[in-house]
Design a protein around this motif. Structure first.
Motif, PDB file in Angstrom:
ATOM      1  N   PHE A  23       0.855  -1.189   0.000  1.00 54.99           N
ATOM      2  CA  PHE A  23       0.000   0.000   0.000  1.00 54.99           C
ATOM      3  C   PHE A  23       0.893   1.242   0.000  1.00 54.99           C
ATOM      4  O   PHE A  23       1.745   1.374   0.887  1.00 54.99           O
ATOM      5  N   VAL A  41       3.683   0.335   2.492  1.00 50.03           N
ATOM      6  CA  VAL A  41       3.474  -0.659   3.545  1.00 50.03           C
ATOM      7  C   VAL A  41       3.557  -2.014   2.861  1.00 50.03           C
ATOM      8  O   VAL A  41       2.770  -2.308   1.969  1.00 50.03           O
ATOM      9  N   ALA A  43       2.486  -4.990   3.133  1.00 50.76           N
ATOM     10  CA  ALA A  43       1.511  -5.795   3.904  1.00 50.76           C
ATOM     11  C   ALA A  43       1.649  -7.281   3.594  1.00 50.76           C
ATOM     12  O   ALA A  43       1.611  -8.118   4.487  1.00 50.76           O
ATOM     13  N   SER A  63      -1.317  -9.499  15.036  1.00 55.96           N
ATOM     14  CA  SER A  63      -2.032  -8.417  14.373  1.00 55.96           C
ATOM     15  C   SER A  63      -1.093  -7.658  13.429  1.00 55.96           C
ATOM     16  O   SER A  63       0.046  -7.357  13.793  1.00 55.96           O
ATOM     17  N   GLY A  64      -1.559  -7.389  12.242  1.00 54.47           N
ATOM     18  CA  GLY A  64      -0.785  -6.600  11.289  1.00 54.47           C
ATOM     19  C   GLY A  64       0.184  -7.402  10.434  1.00 54.47           C
ATOM     20  O   GLY A  64       0.929  -6.833   9.634  1.00 54.47           O
ATOM     21  N   CYS A  65       0.168  -8.748  10.552  1.00 51.41           N
ATOM     22  CA  CYS A  65       1.156  -9.527   9.791  1.00 51.41           C
ATOM     23  C   CYS A  65       0.731  -9.741   8.335  1.00 51.41           C
ATOM     24  O   CYS A  65       1.501 -10.265   7.530  1.00 51.41           O
ATOM     25  N   GLY A  66      -0.511  -9.351   7.994  1.00 49.08           N
ATOM     26  CA  GLY A  66      -0.912  -9.422   6.585  1.00 49.08           C
ATOM     27  C   GLY A  66      -1.957 -10.475   6.262  1.00 49.08           C
ATOM     28  O   GLY A  66      -2.189 -10.775   5.088  1.00 49.08           O
ATOM     29  N   LYS A  67      -2.633 -11.006   7.274  1.00 55.11           N
ATOM     30  CA  LYS A  67      -3.600 -12.082   7.040  1.00 55.11           C
ATOM     31  C   LYS A  67      -4.798 -11.602   6.208  1.00 55.11           C
ATOM     32  O   LYS A  67      -5.131 -12.188   5.182  1.00 55.11           O
ATOM     33  N   THR A  68      -5.438 -10.531   6.683  1.00 58.24           N
ATOM     34  CA  THR A  68      -6.623 -10.024   5.971  1.00 58.24           C
ATOM     35  C   THR A  68      -6.246  -9.567   4.572  1.00 58.24           C
ATOM     36  O   THR A  68      -6.960  -9.833   3.601  1.00 58.24           O
ATOM     37  N   THR A  69      -5.100  -8.898   4.456  1.00 54.71           N
ATOM     38  CA  THR A  69      -4.680  -8.397   3.139  1.00 54.71           C
ATOM     39  C   THR A  69      -4.482  -9.570   2.183  1.00 54.71           C
ATOM     40  O   THR A  69      -4.880  -9.492   1.015  1.00 54.71           O
TER      41      THR A  69
END
Ligand SMILES: Nc1ncnc2c1ncn2[C@@H]1O[C@H](COP(=O)(O)OP(=O)(O)OP(=O)(O)O)[C@@H](O)[C@H]1O
Ligand code: SF4
Ligand SMILES: [Mg+2]
Length: 369
Positions: A23, A41, A43, A63-69
């Motif tokens: 991003f 970023v 991601a 949290s923030g490791c890129g799972k959702t992305t």
């Protein structure tokens, strides 16, 4: 040293090769005047995996490791920055693309690269690939009735010619998620449902177009502990009934152990460990996976003492300025214990190495085995 090979085999439904989702950060006027380079970023930063038909394939990590992305990028809710997402389409999808005048290029194994489908042809993908979001409160429009919420995708995709037909489809979807009798729920608003019932509506919405691949993003983490098990059971039931394949995103390794058969542990946009869930959780190999497992609350005080032996240092670094070499090195305890590893760890990114059959780890500790 055998490395992970994402080349699809007989039952592979989806594979990723070097998938990236960056991003761009917004630039201020001074950045532009001073011609500072654009920052990103990272991601998802070049990941490989392979999902077989019928898998419940987990992505876990802090949290923030890129799972959702990752989940959004593979089903084209985002446009990936780079890499390949190979997907074996159903005949119906190819026919729909064909009726739109689009013939997607296919690789030698019969997979289309979802990452390269032009945006104007991504709409039919929703009939194959769907997402269940985490928050049943945030994702249902409070001004719509349950019928209107479930009718919307039908209208968008021109399914059901009359209102009666659409009511019928909606009723069947509600029955599939065990909101019965459907008439009791159809004309209520989301606030008139419990959290568990709302999550069932979210699942019904994902199911209504009859998909075969669902990305479930933390589907139970916002729910009361007492109803988590029944929602997980429902997801497994639907999988059996409709022959679904799931990507299941969770930060909760106990949930992952219960529902997934394979798991990818992510750290700062990379997969650091990959394999059968049971093997990975029983015999974690990557120092990060070991630390994650050690962090699971342990009710038995004797075990708690033992687990304290595997600490994790510091905070997750920024996904904009990713550490060079192994991106876990600033936090890696194993590195302190094996100082001879330092040059590799700080200079070269480790690939996914097969350590035992179908169990891969991105860590230089395993490079020579
Ligand atoms: N739309 C976006 N624009 C810019 N950065 C983003 C965007 N979405 C995610 N990110 C960043 O990408 C990284 C990965 O985010 P992502 O949401 O994929 O993490 P996650 O593993 O799902 O975390 P969580 O467990 O908290 O849901 C984070 O650093 C996040 O801030
Ligand atoms: S490659 Fe080195 S720094 Fe990275 S996890 Fe392995 S031992 Fe630690
Ligand atoms: Mg997330």
């Amino acid at each position: 040293m055998k490395l992970f090979d994402p080349t699809p085999d007989k039952d592979t439904i989806m594979y990723a090769k070097g998938l990236k989702m960056w991003f761009p950060l917004r630039r201020g006027i001074t950045d532009i005047i001073k011609r500072r380079p654009r920052l990103y970023v990272h991601a998802v930063d070049g990941i490989d995996f392979k999902i077989q038909e019928g898998d419940v394939f987990g992505f876990a990590g802090e949290s923030g490791c890129g799972k959702t992305t990752t989940g959004k990028a593979v089903i084209r809710l985002y446009d990936p920055t780079g890499g390949v997402v190979g997907y074996k389409p159903r005949k119906k999808l190819l026919e729909e693309w064909s009726s739109m005048g689009y013939e997607p290029p296919m690789d030698e194994h019969g997979y289309v690269d979802l990452a390269k489908i032009p945006r104007k042809y991504t709409r039919p993908l929703r009939k194959e690939l769907q997402m269940i979001f985490q928050d049943p409160y945030g994702t249902l429009n409070p001004r719509f009735t349950i019928f209107e919420i479930l009718e919307e995708p039908l209208l968008i995709h021109g399914i059901g010619e009359t209102r009666e037909e659409r009511e019928d489809i909606v009723a069947k979807a509600l029955e599939a998620v065990k909101l019965v009798p459907p008439e009791e729920f159809m004309y209520r608003y989301p606030h008139m449902l419990s959290g568990g019932q709302r999550q069932r509506v979210v699942i019904a919405r994902a199911m209504i177009l009859n998909p075969r691949f669902i990305v479930a993003d933390e589907p139970v983490s916002m729910l009361d502990v007492s109803i988590r098990a029944e929602i997980l059971e429902l997801l497994l039931d639907l999988k059996r009934q409709f022959k679904l394949t799931y990507i299941f995103i969770t930060h909760d390794l106990a949930v992952a152990r219960y529902i997934t058969n394979k798991i990818a542990i992510m750290y700062l946009g990379k997969i650091v460990e990959l394999g059968e869930t049971r093997r990975v959780l029983e015999n974690p190999l990557h120092p990060y996976t070991k630390a994650l497992i050690a962090a699971i609350p342990e009710p038995d005080p004797r075990n708690r003492l033992r687990l304290r032996d595997i600490p994790i240092k510091g905070e997750v670094p920024s996904a904009v300025f990713v550490p060079p070499g192994c991106r876990f090195h600033p936090r890696c305890v194993a590195l302190d214990q094996n100082p001879q590893l330092k040059p590799s760890c700080t200079q070269k990114e480790p690939p996914l190495i097969e350590v035992e059959p179908n169990h891969y780890v991105a860590c230089w500790l395993y490079a020579k085995k």
